[in-house]
Write an enzyme that holds these catalytic residues in place. Structure first.
Site, PDB file in Angstrom:
ATOM      1  N   HIS A 358       0.825  -1.206   0.000  1.00 45.21           N
ATOM      2  CA  HIS A 358       0.000   0.000   0.000  1.00 45.21           C
ATOM      3  C   HIS A 358       0.859   1.256   0.000  1.00 45.21           C
ATOM      4  CE1 HIS A 358      -3.996  -1.891   1.474  1.00 45.21           C
ATOM      5  NE2 HIS A 358      -3.899  -1.846   0.182  1.00 45.21           N
ATOM      6  N   ARG A 464      -5.305  -4.767 -17.547  1.00 42.46           N
ATOM      7  CA  ARG A 464      -4.940  -6.126 -17.116  1.00 42.46           C
ATOM      8  C   ARG A 464      -6.039  -6.657 -16.192  1.00 42.46           C
ATOM      9  NH1 ARG A 464       0.599  -3.570 -17.104  1.00 42.46           N
ATOM     10  NH2 ARG A 464       1.997  -5.002 -18.220  1.00 42.46           N
ATOM     11  N   ARG A 500      -7.816  -6.856 -21.713  1.00 40.38           N
ATOM     12  CA  ARG A 500      -7.173  -8.146 -21.970  1.00 40.38           C
ATOM     13  C   ARG A 500      -7.886  -9.209 -21.136  1.00 40.38           C
ATOM     14  NH1 ARG A 500      -0.975  -8.782 -20.606  1.00 40.38           N
ATOM     15  NH2 ARG A 500      -1.702  -8.785 -18.462  1.00 40.38           N
ATOM     16  N   GLU A 598       3.179 -11.689 -28.241  1.00 41.28           N
ATOM     17  CA  GLU A 598       4.181 -11.893 -27.181  1.00 41.28           C
ATOM     18  C   GLU A 598       4.775 -13.303 -27.211  1.00 41.28           C
ATOM     19  OE1 GLU A 598       2.314 -10.867 -23.455  1.00 41.28           O
ATOM     20  OE2 GLU A 598       0.528 -12.026 -23.886  1.00 41.28           O
ATOM     21  N   ASN A 621       7.198  -7.179 -23.124  1.00 39.90           N
ATOM     22  CA  ASN A 621       7.799  -7.812 -21.937  1.00 39.90           C
ATOM     23  C   ASN A 621       7.947  -9.310 -22.165  1.00 39.90           C
ATOM     24  OD1 ASN A 621       7.301  -5.261 -20.975  1.00 39.90           O
ATOM     25  ND2 ASN A 621       5.554  -5.859 -19.731  1.00 39.90           N
ATOM     26  N   ASP A 622       6.823  -9.940 -22.530  1.00 34.70           N
ATOM     27  CA  ASP A 622       6.902 -11.379 -22.754  1.00 34.70           C
ATOM     28  C   ASP A 622       7.612 -11.702 -24.066  1.00 34.70           C
ATOM     29  OD1 ASP A 622       5.916 -12.859 -20.561  1.00 34.70           O
ATOM     30  OD2 ASP A 622       3.937 -11.997 -20.926  1.00 34.70           O
ATOM     31  N   ARG A 632      11.983 -12.752 -17.202  1.00 34.81           N
ATOM     32  CA  ARG A 632      11.930 -11.310 -16.932  1.00 34.81           C
ATOM     33  C   ARG A 632      11.930 -10.990 -15.443  1.00 34.81           C
ATOM     34  NH1 ARG A 632       5.635 -10.237 -18.857  1.00 34.81           N
ATOM     35  NH2 ARG A 632       5.524  -8.626 -17.286  1.00 34.81           N
ATOM     36  N   CYS A 669       2.287  -2.367 -26.008  1.00 35.38           N
ATOM     37  CA  CYS A 669       1.775  -2.086 -24.663  1.00 35.38           C
ATOM     38  C   CYS A 669       2.690  -2.623 -23.565  1.00 35.38           C
ATOM     39  CB  CYS A 669       0.362  -2.628 -24.484  1.00 35.38           C
ATOM     40  SG  CYS A 669       0.269  -4.407 -24.644  1.00 35.38           S
TER      41      CYS A 669
END
Ligand code: PEP
Ligand code: MG
Length: 746
Positions: A358, A464, A500, A598, A621-622, A632, A669
């Site tokens: 948090h 996401r 997604r 990806e 990223n992937d 990663r 993205c």
């Protein structure tokens, strides 16, 4: 005669010491030796008047150089303030006694302190202690007093501090909590640690029970006040951080659990410690990183209750910081943050914690740089100078002047950039030679929605959906999902929202649906998981379609697609869901459907999938992870993972070429869109839509408006000749400096 001889020897040894820091050791060693004392210590005043323990013969050496007694505190503070020697047989009984755990001085009873005064200013305190509870004799006192005045002439205070500051500058690495750079004075939090409270018997059970209930109410009122203090700065979603505190404080298992232990005969701190420990451990044992991070909130709450009980928190206005402040602690609580006026909050550093805590969520929402998980910083004191570099996940303790200057220069440039960015908010991201780049925001939390829109995002390029699944206790129902999706689609008005479908598995586990696999990155994840869990998947698709009733800004995006059958299967499910909902009387329409590129195998099949796709978005990223066969999230190989690796760039160029040939809308993205170096390359290769975190969007817009498409193309042409990611980074950075856009790289 011998006393005078000893005095002369000590002062001479001090004057002849090799270096300023050796001098302080020589002083305490020789005094302890010649005067046959159990302990001799030297404290020197820093620029704030706090007394730093710089040398000791007798106290725990681990404390030397690390303990600093706040100005005016304890017996040392009393000596400094009164400017008189103090001679006490039983120090612990003195009202001014201030025990410092690290020195382990409980074993010494007596205390003799003498001020060291130069030109009317107290520069330090010389302390003698002994195990035996006795006052020093008149002779001994006289020697120490004389030494105090002699040492005032020879102690090279300025050089000592210079030495210390030089040797103590250090850089620590952690985890990115929130971006940005902050420079400020340290304010240590968590000085009250419930876990270090000792257990004990309860003398009066009824009175303690009443005290416990009063305490809960007092802390509830405190939390309310703190929340009100942060006021409008908090989005609705971040305000739920405070709601979590309310919930915990009204949780019967916590409130009654402590009461029960008090009734069993434990005193309040002991009972509280046991219950908080138990609750925190339950969360700590959870697999899901988000839920695991909740144990920090429980500990914060425990410390807050404990510190209120001890009456330690003085919310007096005079306690509020009036200068740029960096909060540092094992865990910096939301209440700690709320206590600093936002205009003075320059940064947050947590020894523990993750970017999911948090504290990090709040830091992001407030735009305060934060670094998490740096490990304990020893020898750090209130008001020490600190740089928090949230962009590089770095903390610099007592920076050298040159480093400080660099950061100050950066902050100045940032300030200027910020005011320029403010003016850019409603302007398009258009290159110098007139090419428009569409900028979208990425999101997973409701908290991200307003920042994205405020930053001028033209759409939500990646939502996401697994995040709401990860923070729930069970799979959210169709109606629960509907409520979230509807809020997002509505917030974006007529701007597109790329939702997604559930991308769990791999690095995104669900706590209530554990998947154990040898090789999760290559296992049951993304679209594979969705298709195998039909009813779950149907409820998600239905929730999305229902949320889009009467609007046309929904786009559905599929993660990890690598085979034709996955795409064909999805279209069947979508068709079924549309038919079902139409039968139920819902006014639905078929949204545009696309995939994330990806999984490398998707690239060569894109042309053949053209009819089934309305768009594609590169999940860099992937894609990088699978092209480079580098995990990663694995710190061991993290240094080799780079999305500007030539292999990644060549594949992206191929995707763009296919998309252009087949007129298939394409975007990126993944993290590449937030990385200025990668952005130059992507735009030069023909990318026209980028989706990134809201915090990065204004900077990327600034960059794009600074460069021309022609120059980006020229840079790409050169970069694609290189065969090393580092060289590519250097090349682009050099060119950006020449183009006058280099400050973006700070
Ligand atoms: C990606 O892989 O680039 C991506 C955007 O998806 P995620 O990071 O959620 O896997
Ligand atoms: Mg991905």
């Amino acid at each position: 005669m011998s006393v005078i001889l000893d005095l002369t020897r000590i002062v001479q040894a001090a004057a002849e010491a090799e270096s300023p820091s050796a001098q302080v050791s020589v002083i305490v060693d020789s005094i302890q030796h010649y005067m046959n004392l159990d302990v001799c210590s030297l404290y020197l005043a820093d620029e704030h008047g706090d007394m730093a323990l710089l040398a000791s013969r007798g106290l725990d050496q681990a404390a030397v150089g690390h303990v600093r007694i706040p100005a005016g505190k304890g017996l040392v503070g009393l000596v400094a303030q009164s400017r008189h020697p103090i001679n006490i047989a039983d120090a612990a009984r003195h009202p001014a006694f201030y025990g410092v755990r690290e020195t382990q001085e409980e074993q010494y009873s007596s205390f003799f302190g003498v001020p060291i005064v130069r030109s009317g200013v107290v520069i330090g305190v010389l302390v003698a202690q002994s195990r035996e509870a006795r006052e020093l004799s008149d002779d001994e006192s006289a020697v120490l007093v004389t030494l105090g005045s002699q040492l005032a002439l020879v102690v090279a205070t300025e050089s000592i501090w210079q030495d210390i500051n030089k040797s103590s500058a250090r850089t620590l690495s952690g985890i990115k909590g929130a971006p940005g750079v902050g420079i400020g004075q340290v304010r240590l939090c968590d000085d009250v640690d419930l876990y270090s409270a000792t257990d004990g018997p309860c003398d009066d059970i009824d009175a303690t029970l009443a005290e416990w209930h009063d305490l809960v109410n007092a802390v509830l009122a405190d939390v309310k006040r703190e929340q009100a203090g942060l006021g409008d700065l908090l989005s609705q979603d971040v305000a739920t951080v405070f709601d979590a505190y309310y919930l915990m404080l009204s949780d019967p298992s916590l409130v009654n659990g402590v009461a029960q232990l008090i009734q069993d005969g434990h005193h309040l701190p002991g009972a509280l410690k046991r219950v908080i420990h138990h609750h925190a451990d339950v969360f700590l044992a959870m697999e899901d990183p988000y839920l695991r991070a909740r144990h920090e909130d429980i500990r914060h709450l425990g410390n807050k209750l404990y510190s209120t009980w001890r009456g330690l928190h003085n919310d007096d206005e005079s306690e509020l910081p009036t200068t740029r402040t960096i909060l540092v602690g094992a865990q910096v609580s939301v209440s700690d943050i709320a206590r600093v006026p936002t205009e003075f909050l320059a940064g947050i550093v947590c020894f523990q914690g993750s970017n999911l805590s948090h504290t990090a969520v709040l830091a992001n929402a407030l735009g305060v740089p934060a670094v998490m998980g740096v490990g304990e910083i020893r020898g750090l004191y209130n008001r020490d100078l600190l740089v928090v570099d949230g962009n590089a996940a770095r903390v610099i303790v007592r920076p050298h002047a040159s480093v400080l200057q660099e950061y100050q220069r950066f902050l100045k440039a940032e300030e200027q950039l910020k005011s320029e960015l403010q003016q850019l908010r409603d302007l398009p991201a258009i290159t110098q030679d007139g090419t428009t780049i569409r900028l979208y925001a990425n999101s997973g939390l409701l908290a991200d929605i307003s920042p994205g829109l405020q930053a001028g995002a033209e759409g939500l390029g990646l939502y996401r959906t697994e995040i709401p699944f990860m923070v729930s206790d069970t799979f959210p129902s169709e109606d629960e999902q509907l409520a979230v999706y509807r809020q997002i689609l509505q917030a974006y008005g007529d701007k597109p929202v790329y939702m997604r479908v559930l991308d769990i598995g791999g690095d995104k586990p669900l706590p209530y649906f554990p998947i154990r696999e040898e090789n999760p990155a290559l296992g049951w994840r993304g679209i594979r998981f969705c298709l195998d869990n039909s009813s779950l998947f149907m409820s998600q698709i239905r929730a999305m379609l229902r949320a889009a009733e009467g609007r046309d800004n929904l786009r559905i995006m599929l993660p990890m697609v690598g085979s034709t059958s996955e795409l064909v299967e999805f279209h069947k499910r979508l068709k079924d869901a549309l038919l079902q909902l139409t039968d139920e009387g819902v006014n639905v329409q078929c949204p545009p459907v696309g995939i994330m590129v990806e999984v490398p195998s998707a690239i060569s099949q894109l042309r053949s999938w053209r009819e089934q796709l309305d768009f594609i978005s590169i999940g860099s990223n992937d894609l990088s992870q699978y092209l480079l066969a580098l995990d990663r999230n694995n710190p061991r190989v993290a240094a080799s993972y780079d999305h500007v690796h030539p292999a990644v760039l060549h594949e992206i160029a191929r995707v763009i070429e296919i998309a252009t040939d087949t007129q298939l809308p394409v975007s990126v993205c993944g993290e590449m869109s937030s990385d200025p170096i990668a952005v130059v390359l992507l735009v030069g290769m023909g990318m026209r839509t980028l989706s990134m975190s809201a915090a990065q969007l204004p900077k990327i817009k600034w960059l794009l408006r600074r460069i021309s498409l022609q120059s980006a193309r020229a840079i790409v042409a050169e970069a694609l000749q290189l065969n090393d990611a580092k060289q590519i980074r250097k090349l682009v950075a050099d060119r950006l400096y020449v183009l006058g856009a280099g400050e973006i790289l700070w």
